[in-house]
Design a protein around this motif. Sequence first.
Motif, short mmCIF file in Angstrom:
data_model
loop_
_atom_site.label_atom_id
_atom_site.label_comp_id
_atom_site.label_asym_id
_atom_site.label_seq_id
_atom_site.Cartn_x
_atom_site.Cartn_y
_atom_site.Cartn_z
N TYR A 3 -118.05 7.23 -11.24
CA TYR A 3 -119.09 7.86 -12.04
C TYR A 3 -118.90 7.56 -13.52
CZ TYR A 3 -122.33 11.50 -13.63
OH TYR A 3 -123.37 12.17 -14.23
N ALA A 4 -117.65 7.67 -13.97
CA ALA A 4 -117.36 7.41 -15.38
C ALA A 4 -117.67 5.96 -15.76
CB ALA A 4 -115.89 7.72 -15.68
N ASP A 5 -117.33 5.02 -14.89
CA ASP A 5 -117.61 3.61 -15.18
C ASP A 5 -119.11 3.38 -15.35
OD1 ASP A 5 -115.00 2.78 -15.21
OD2 ASP A 5 -115.04 1.79 -13.24
N ALA A 6 -119.91 4.01 -14.50
CA ALA A 6 -121.36 3.84 -14.61
C ALA A 6 -121.88 4.45 -15.91
CB ALA A 6 -122.04 4.46 -13.39
N CYS A 7 -121.33 5.60 -16.30
CA CYS A 7 -121.72 6.20 -17.58
C CYS A 7 -121.40 5.27 -18.74
CB CYS A 7 -120.99 7.53 -17.78
SG CYS A 7 -121.57 8.89 -16.75
N LEU A 8 -120.23 4.67 -18.71
CA LEU A 8 -119.83 3.78 -19.80
C LEU A 8 -120.67 2.50 -19.81
CD1 LEU A 8 -115.96 4.23 -19.62
CD2 LEU A 8 -117.54 5.23 -21.28
N ALA A 9 -121.06 2.04 -18.62
CA ALA A 9 -121.97 0.88 -18.57
C ALA A 9 -123.30 1.22 -19.22
CB ALA A 9 -122.16 0.44 -17.12
N LEU A 10 -123.83 2.40 -18.91
CA LEU A 10 -125.08 2.84 -19.54
C LEU A 10 -124.92 2.98 -21.05
CD1 LEU A 10 -126.42 5.56 -17.06
CD2 LEU A 10 -127.55 3.42 -17.70
N ALA A 11 -123.78 3.48 -21.48
CA ALA A 11 -123.53 3.66 -22.91
C ALA A 11 -123.57 2.34 -23.66
CB ALA A 11 -122.19 4.36 -23.13
N GLY A 12 -123.24 1.26 -22.98
CA GLY A 12 -123.20 -0.05 -23.61
C GLY A 12 -124.49 -0.83 -23.52
N PHE A 13 -125.53 -0.21 -22.94
CA PHE A 13 -126.79 -0.93 -22.73
C PHE A 13 -127.87 -0.44 -23.68
CE2 PHE A 13 -130.97 -1.53 -20.81
CZ PHE A 13 -130.93 -2.87 -20.43
N ASP A 14 -128.63 -1.37 -24.23
CA ASP A 14 -129.81 -1.05 -25.02
C ASP A 14 -130.89 -2.06 -24.67
OD1 ASP A 14 -131.81 -0.71 -26.94
OD2 ASP A 14 -130.40 -0.17 -28.51
N GLY A 15 -131.96 -1.58 -24.05
CA GLY A 15 -132.98 -2.48 -23.54
C GLY A 15 -134.00 -2.94 -24.56
N THR A 42 -113.78 -2.00 -16.80
CA THR A 42 -114.99 -1.20 -16.98
C THR A 42 -116.20 -2.12 -16.93
OG1 THR A 42 -113.82 0.39 -18.38
CG2 THR A 42 -116.22 0.41 -18.48
N PRO A 43 -117.09 -1.94 -15.96
CA PRO A 43 -118.21 -2.87 -15.80
C PRO A 43 -119.29 -2.63 -16.85
CG PRO A 43 -118.42 -1.10 -14.22
CD PRO A 43 -117.11 -0.89 -14.93
N SER A 44 -120.10 -3.65 -17.06
CA SER A 44 -121.31 -3.53 -17.87
C SER A 44 -122.51 -3.45 -16.94
CB SER A 44 -121.46 -4.75 -18.79
OG SER A 44 -121.69 -5.91 -18.01
N ILE A 45 -123.66 -3.13 -17.50
CA ILE A 45 -124.89 -3.16 -16.70
C ILE A 45 -125.13 -4.56 -16.15
CG2 ILE A 45 -127.41 -2.99 -16.83
CD1 ILE A 45 -126.01 -0.28 -16.58
N ASP A 46 -124.83 -5.58 -16.94
CA ASP A 46 -124.98 -6.96 -16.45
C ASP A 46 -124.09 -7.21 -15.23
OD1 ASP A 46 -126.81 -7.44 -18.44
OD2 ASP A 46 -125.46 -8.66 -19.67
N ASP A 47 -122.89 -6.61 -15.19
CA ASP A 47 -122.03 -6.75 -14.02
C ASP A 47 -122.69 -6.13 -12.79
OD1 ASP A 47 -119.94 -8.06 -15.39
OD2 ASP A 47 -119.08 -6.15 -16.03
N PHE A 48 -123.29 -4.94 -12.96
CA PHE A 48 -124.01 -4.32 -11.84
C PHE A 48 -125.15 -5.21 -11.37
CE2 PHE A 48 -122.17 -0.34 -13.60
CZ PHE A 48 -121.70 0.24 -12.43
#
Length: 257
Positions: free
Chosen positions: A176-188, A62-68
């Motif tokens: 789609y789910a992976d991108a949702c989970l990446a967003l869920a793990g991000f706080d700017g 499952t990727p993170s936003i940093d991975d993207f």
Amino acid sequence: MNMTKVKYEQSNPAGEPTVILGSSLGTDRFMWREQVESLPRTWNVITFDLRGHGASPVGPGTPSIDDFADDVVAIADDVGVHRFAFCGLSIGGVIGQSLGARYPDRVSSLVLASTGLTILSKQALVERAERVLDEGMAWIADVSAPRWFTERFRSEHPEIVEAKMDHLRHMAPRGYADACLALAGFDGHDTAPSISAPTLILSGEEDLATPPEGSAELASAVPGAVLRSLPACAHLCNVEQPALFTELVQRHVEANN
């Protein structure tokens, strides 16, 4: 670093400046068609598909936003470009925040559109990911049109809206789910204050998916950021207001190249 080889296209490999365009959740690189056609032909404009979207494969784990964000840097490395401007919309704008904070020497300027320090709530994103994996993509396509486009645009351009919904309906649930989970793990909130690249934040006045107040909060958190509101458009403001969107991006990139 969890990078995945993603699909990308260049409009002018020999051109400069290089501008990389990061798409919204549930779309592909073709959402930028108007910008690719309208930005100066002398520029190197790069579009890409997020991992698990369009022609890009789902990555390992499952990727993170940093991975993207690392995928974007890998594209720049692949084409031999050190510094580039980045324009991202929705999750693309969140990816831009990671790029600006983690790669200050690579990013010449940022445009963050239809985005915020967070998008939705962590719980809502996790539930959405679980539901598309359980039920498929049809339900999310059914509810997305009024969030992505104003009622007026849906009435006047049904073919554009239906094409976007059809793409969403047929994309891989895991991507789609992976991108949702990446967003869920991000706080700017911790990330944004460290962004040093000149930053333009664009917000659609009628955006239900990422409301204007979230864009204003992001603008307050990024040092020196400029906030512009785009009238008569919702989430995909680059599609509803292509001429104004493109003009603002061009002006910002040229001023900070």
